[in-house]
Design a protein around this motif. Structure first.
Motif, PDB file in Angstrom:
ATOM      1  N   LYS A  20     -23.629  12.459  11.031  1.00 61.86           N
ATOM      2  CA  LYS A  20     -23.874  13.720  11.781  1.00 61.86           C
ATOM      3  C   LYS A  20     -24.710  14.686  10.762  1.00 61.86           C
ATOM      4  CE  LYS A  20     -19.479  13.775  13.830  1.00 61.86           C
ATOM      5  NZ  LYS A  20     -17.992  14.240  13.903  1.00 61.86           N
ATOM      6  N   ALA A  21     -25.334  15.541  11.508  1.00 64.73           N
ATOM      7  CA  ALA A  21     -26.061  16.508  10.497  1.00 64.73           C
ATOM      8  C   ALA A  21     -25.414  17.507   9.573  1.00 64.73           C
ATOM      9  CB  ALA A  21     -27.107  17.345  11.411  1.00 64.73           C
ATOM     10  N   ASP A  22     -24.320  17.730   9.829  1.00 67.13           N
ATOM     11  CA  ASP A  22     -23.362  18.493   8.935  1.00 67.13           C
ATOM     12  C   ASP A  22     -22.822  17.585   7.692  1.00 67.13           C
ATOM     13  OD1 ASP A  22     -21.623  17.325  10.686  1.00 67.13           O
ATOM     14  OD2 ASP A  22     -20.576  19.251  11.121  1.00 67.13           O
ATOM     15  N   ASN A  23     -22.934  16.638   7.871  1.00 70.80           N
ATOM     16  CA  ASN A  23     -22.177  15.760   6.955  1.00 70.80           C
ATOM     17  C   ASN A  23     -23.134  15.239   5.600  1.00 70.80           C
ATOM     18  OD1 ASN A  23     -20.776  13.699   5.474  1.00 70.80           O
ATOM     19  ND2 ASN A  23     -20.547  12.318   7.227  1.00 70.80           N
ATOM     20  N   PRO A  24     -23.101  15.888   4.581  1.00 65.91           N
ATOM     21  CA  PRO A  24     -24.032  15.543   3.437  1.00 65.91           C
ATOM     22  C   PRO A  24     -23.764  14.257   2.871  1.00 65.91           C
ATOM     23  CG  PRO A  24     -21.918  16.960   2.714  1.00 65.91           C
ATOM     24  CD  PRO A  24     -21.863  16.827   4.289  1.00 65.91           C
ATOM     25  N   GLN A  25     -22.743  13.504   3.272  1.00 66.94           N
ATOM     26  CA  GLN A  25     -22.622  12.013   2.660  1.00 66.94           C
ATOM     27  C   GLN A  25     -23.678  11.122   3.341  1.00 66.94           C
ATOM     28  OE1 GLN A  25     -18.606  10.512   3.533  1.00 66.94           O
ATOM     29  NE2 GLN A  25     -19.129   8.739   2.458  1.00 66.94           N
ATOM     30  N   PRO A  26     -24.329  10.351   2.576  1.00 67.58           N
ATOM     31  CA  PRO A  26     -25.431   9.608   3.084  1.00 67.58           C
ATOM     32  C   PRO A  26     -24.715   8.289   3.596  1.00 67.58           C
ATOM     33  CG  PRO A  26     -25.701   9.774   0.746  1.00 67.58           C
ATOM     34  CD  PRO A  26     -24.670  10.591   1.016  1.00 67.58           C
ATOM     35  N   ALA A  27     -25.226   7.995   4.681  1.00 68.78           N
ATOM     36  CA  ALA A  27     -24.685   6.972   5.532  1.00 68.78           C
ATOM     37  C   ALA A  27     -24.453   5.612   4.797  1.00 68.78           C
ATOM     38  CB  ALA A  27     -25.701   6.467   6.750  1.00 68.78           C
ATOM     39  N   LEU A  84     -21.163   2.140   3.567  1.00 70.15           N
ATOM     40  CA  LEU A  84     -21.194   0.602   3.965  1.00 70.15           C
ATOM     41  C   LEU A  84     -20.390  -0.114   2.664  1.00 70.15           C
ATOM     42  CD1 LEU A  84     -25.020   0.377   3.981  1.00 70.15           C
ATOM     43  CD2 LEU A  84     -23.261   0.359   5.865  1.00 70.15           C
ATOM     44  N   ARG A  85     -19.766  -1.323   3.309  1.00 74.52           N
ATOM     45  CA  ARG A  85     -18.936  -1.888   2.329  1.00 74.52           C
ATOM     46  C   ARG A  85     -19.735  -3.269   2.103  1.00 74.52           C
ATOM     47  NH1 ARG A  85     -14.038  -2.690   5.709  1.00 74.52           N
ATOM     48  NH2 ARG A  85     -13.508  -4.320   4.136  1.00 74.52           N
ATOM     49  N   PHE A  86     -20.288  -3.164   0.865  1.00 73.78           N
ATOM     50  CA  PHE A  86     -20.836  -4.487   0.350  1.00 73.78           C
ATOM     51  C   PHE A  86     -19.638  -5.396  -0.408  1.00 73.78           C
ATOM     52  CE2 PHE A  86     -24.254  -1.304   0.237  1.00 73.78           C
ATOM     53  CZ  PHE A  86     -25.264  -1.899   0.552  1.00 73.78           C
ATOM     54  N   ASP A  87     -19.933  -6.685  -0.264  1.00 77.32           N
ATOM     55  CA  ASP A  87     -18.883  -7.855  -0.681  1.00 77.32           C
ATOM     56  C   ASP A  87     -19.008  -7.813  -2.289  1.00 77.32           C
ATOM     57  OD1 ASP A  87     -20.988  -9.160  -1.641  1.00 77.32           O
ATOM     58  OD2 ASP A  87     -20.492 -10.813   0.020  1.00 77.32           O
ATOM     59  N   LEU A 121     -31.958  -3.319   0.970  1.00 78.28           N
ATOM     60  CA  LEU A 121     -31.783  -2.115   2.038  1.00 78.28           C
ATOM     61  C   LEU A 121     -32.557  -0.819   1.860  1.00 78.28           C
ATOM     62  CD1 LEU A 121     -30.315  -1.040   4.687  1.00 78.28           C
ATOM     63  CD2 LEU A 121     -28.326  -0.349   3.444  1.00 78.28           C
ATOM     64  N   ALA A 122     -32.801  -0.594   0.637  1.00 79.60           N
ATOM     65  CA  ALA A 122     -33.451   0.471   0.422  1.00 79.60           C
ATOM     66  C   ALA A 122     -34.891   0.403   0.483  1.00 79.60           C
ATOM     67  CB  ALA A 122     -33.543   0.892  -1.137  1.00 79.60           C
ATOM     68  N   LEU A 123     -35.517  -0.914   0.112  1.00 75.95           N
ATOM     69  CA  LEU A 123     -36.982  -1.489   0.485  1.00 75.95           C
ATOM     70  C   LEU A 123     -37.292  -1.508   2.041  1.00 75.95           C
ATOM     71  CD1 LEU A 123     -37.407  -3.899  -2.168  1.00 75.95           C
ATOM     72  CD2 LEU A 123     -38.887  -1.892  -1.651  1.00 75.95           C
ATOM     73  N   THR A 124     -36.100  -2.037   2.871  1.00 75.18           N
ATOM     74  CA  THR A 124     -36.283  -1.760   4.252  1.00 75.18           C
ATOM     75  C   THR A 124     -36.440  -0.587   4.775  1.00 75.18           C
ATOM     76  OG1 THR A 124     -34.960  -3.988   4.496  1.00 75.18           O
ATOM     77  CG2 THR A 124     -35.208  -2.490   6.340  1.00 75.18           C
ATOM     78  N   TYR A 136     -24.562   0.297  11.511  1.00 71.45           N
ATOM     79  CA  TYR A 136     -23.562  -0.535  10.846  1.00 71.45           C
ATOM     80  C   TYR A 136     -22.461  -0.486  11.687  1.00 71.45           C
ATOM     81  CZ  TYR A 136     -22.326   4.026   9.224  1.00 71.45           C
ATOM     82  OH  TYR A 136     -21.954   5.439   8.964  1.00 71.45           O
ATOM     83  N   ASP A 137     -21.567  -1.453  11.584  1.00 71.41           N
ATOM     84  CA  ASP A 137     -20.326  -1.754  12.591  1.00 71.41           C
ATOM     85  C   ASP A 137     -19.143  -0.620  12.024  1.00 71.41           C
ATOM     86  OD1 ASP A 137     -19.420  -2.761  10.264  1.00 71.41           O
ATOM     87  OD2 ASP A 137     -18.206  -4.573  11.388  1.00 71.41           O
ATOM     88  N   CYS A 138     -18.105  -0.478  12.910  1.00 72.54           N
ATOM     89  CA  CYS A 138     -17.169   0.375  12.686  1.00 72.54           C
ATOM     90  C   CYS A 138     -16.400  -0.063  11.241  1.00 72.54           C
ATOM     91  CB  CYS A 138     -15.908   0.062  13.773  1.00 72.54           C
ATOM     92  SG  CYS A 138     -15.268  -1.393  13.898  1.00 72.54           S
ATOM     93  N   ASP A 139     -16.540  -1.105  10.798  1.00 69.88           N
ATOM     94  CA  ASP A 139     -15.728  -1.075   9.500  1.00 69.88           C
ATOM     95  C   ASP A 139     -16.741  -1.262   8.256  1.00 69.88           C
ATOM     96  OD1 ASP A 139     -13.294  -2.005  10.403  1.00 69.88           O
ATOM     97  OD2 ASP A 139     -14.074  -4.138  10.732  1.00 69.88           O
ATOM     98  N   GLY A 140     -18.246  -0.929   8.643  1.00 66.91           N
ATOM     99  CA  GLY A 140     -19.008  -0.511   7.444  1.00 66.91           C
ATOM    100  C   GLY A 140     -19.184  -1.733   6.723  1.00 66.91           C
ATOM    101  N   ASP A 141     -18.981  -3.271   7.182  1.00 69.27           N
ATOM    102  CA  ASP A 141     -19.414  -4.191   6.419  1.00 69.27           C
ATOM    103  C   ASP A 141     -20.359  -5.272   7.217  1.00 69.27           C
ATOM    104  OD1 ASP A 141     -17.904  -5.107   8.473  1.00 69.27           O
ATOM    105  OD2 ASP A 141     -16.269  -6.068   7.326  1.00 69.27           O
TER     106      ASP A 141
END
Length: 111
Positions: free
Chosen positions: A2-9, A13-16, A44-47, A81-86
């Motif tokens: 959301k635009a009002d959410n300052p947290q980056p998407a 994410l949940r990396f293993d 991901l950053a390069l992508t 990303y999916d609902c679990d962020g994984d």
């Protein structure tokens, strides 16, 4: 995000334990699933920076740019990303076959 959410998407994410997340690559025009590969934070950053797919090779222990050798690049149109962020869903416009065998996608084997 959301635009009002300052947290980056990416914070969602949940990396293993190896720092990896599976990425399903889908043709944006046809919805065909092309391949699955692994990403780490750097790929991901390069992508995101280049708008072309980058992955992490577990066997070679290095980054790889999809199509860097073959020319069969994938232009990114959207990353979800999916609902679990994984798990990531990378929607692309491919410039050639996705599979290293020359097949259109990597899912041509049937059980």
């Amino acid at each position: 995000m959301k635009a009002d959410n300052p947290q980056p998407a990416t914070d969602n994410l949940r990396f293993d334990e190896r720092g990896l997340i599976p990425a399903i690559v889908q043709d944006a025009a046809t919805n065909e699933v092309l391949m699955m590969a692994w990403m780490n934070a750097e790929s991901l950053a390069l992508t995101q920076q280049t708008d072309e797919t980058w992955f992490w090779s577990r066997s070679r222990n290095e980054l790889w740019h999809k199509g860097g050798t073959s020319g069969n690049t994938q232009r990114v149109t959207e990353i979800r990303y999916d609902c679990d962020g994984d798990t990531l869903l990378i929607r692309v416009t491919p410039t050639g076959p996705a599979c290293h065998t020359g097949a259109q996608n990597c899912f041509f084997n049937q059980l």
